[in-house]
Scaffold this active site. Sequence first.
Site, PDB file in Angstrom:
ATOM      1  N   CYS A  50      39.433  -2.551   1.573  1.00  0.00           N
ATOM      2  CA  CYS A  50      39.637  -1.227   2.179  1.00  0.00           C
ATOM      3  C   CYS A  50      38.950  -1.128   3.549  1.00  0.00           C
ATOM      4  CB  CYS A  50      39.220  -0.138   1.200  1.00  0.00           C
ATOM      5  SG  CYS A  50      40.008   1.424   1.562  1.00  0.00           S
ATOM      6  N   GLU A 102      36.962  -3.953  -7.022  1.00  0.00           N
ATOM      7  CA  GLU A 102      35.622  -3.811  -7.617  1.00  0.00           C
ATOM      8  C   GLU A 102      35.509  -2.571  -8.505  1.00  0.00           C
ATOM      9  OE1 GLU A 102      36.519  -3.208  -4.601  1.00  0.00           O
ATOM     10  OE2 GLU A 102      35.485  -1.454  -3.793  1.00  0.00           O
ATOM     11  N   HIS A 143      40.755  -1.347  -4.076  1.00  0.00           N
ATOM     12  CA  HIS A 143      39.369  -1.596  -4.504  1.00  0.00           C
ATOM     13  C   HIS A 143      39.315  -2.366  -5.818  1.00  0.00           C
ATOM     14  CE1 HIS A 143      37.203   1.067  -1.663  1.00  0.00           C
ATOM     15  NE2 HIS A 143      38.357   1.723  -1.642  1.00  0.00           N
TER      16      HIS A 143
HETATM   17  N1  GLN Z   1      39.410   5.433   5.205  1.00  0.00           N
HETATM   18  C1  GLN Z   1      38.291   4.552   5.241  1.00  0.00           C
HETATM   19  C2  GLN Z   1      38.088   3.951   6.627  1.00  0.00           C
HETATM   20  O1  GLN Z   1      38.751   4.196   7.512  1.00  0.00           O
HETATM   21  C3  GLN Z   1      38.404   3.452   4.218  1.00  0.00           C
HETATM   22  C4  GLN Z   1      38.330   4.035   2.827  1.00  0.00           C
HETATM   23  C5  GLN Z   1      37.790   3.106   1.799  1.00  0.00           C
HETATM   24  O2  GLN Z   1      37.153   2.091   2.089  1.00  0.00           O
HETATM   25  N2  GLN Z   1      37.981   3.501   0.572  1.00  0.00           N
HETATM   26  O3  GLN Z   1      37.262   3.190   6.836  1.00  0.00           O
END
Ligand code: GLN
Length: 193
Positions: free
Chosen positions: A78, A174, A172
């Site tokens: 992410c 994890e 994610h």
């Molecule tokens: N929206 C977040 C960002 O721009 C990422 C979100 C996440 O890691 N769950 O970094």
Amino acid sequence: MTIGVLALQGDAREHTAALADLGEGSRPVRTPGDLDGLSGLVLPGGESTTLSMLLESSGLFDPLSGALRAGLPAFGTCAGMILLASTVLDGRSDQRRFGMIDLTVRRNGYGRQAASFEKELSVSGFDSPVPAVFIRAPVVETVGPDVDVLACLDGARPVLCRQGRVLVSAFHPELTSDRRLHRMFVAMTKTEC
Ligand code: GLN
């Protein structure tokens, strides 16, 4: 050799637990000295803008960039994916990235309605679907020629990609109990590319 987990912000603890489930010791990475002797690095989810600032203020950005360029295997989830991508859309103008995987990603690209959702994903080489949790995830808009797409959302959007020693997911792993993607990354830290 041990795997590092970038622990400036975000869900580093969950990655540490996932690696421990596989019998892999890991070490939190907060300062340049913590990079010494790592076999790989996990860049967790969190907020890529905040992580970018903390990478600068901790003095980690440049040495980490050098280690990645020298071949340190990395797994970005992410926000971690955003940090590793070559092009970031809808980021802060001063947001930095490592440019280690040839992807254009759009921050929060799934929009407000679908800011968080769960899906079962079919992953190349796996015999059953992987449960995937998306939280304000980046959308992958373009994929470079050297990138392997390992999973797509609804058969369309790439959400799990690999280029050489860099693995990234928009979701994610994890946050579920399925450890197959962490196992894939651990294997990447133990083989020559
Ligand atoms: N929206 C977040 C960002 O721009 C990422 C979100 C996440 O890691 N769950 O970094």
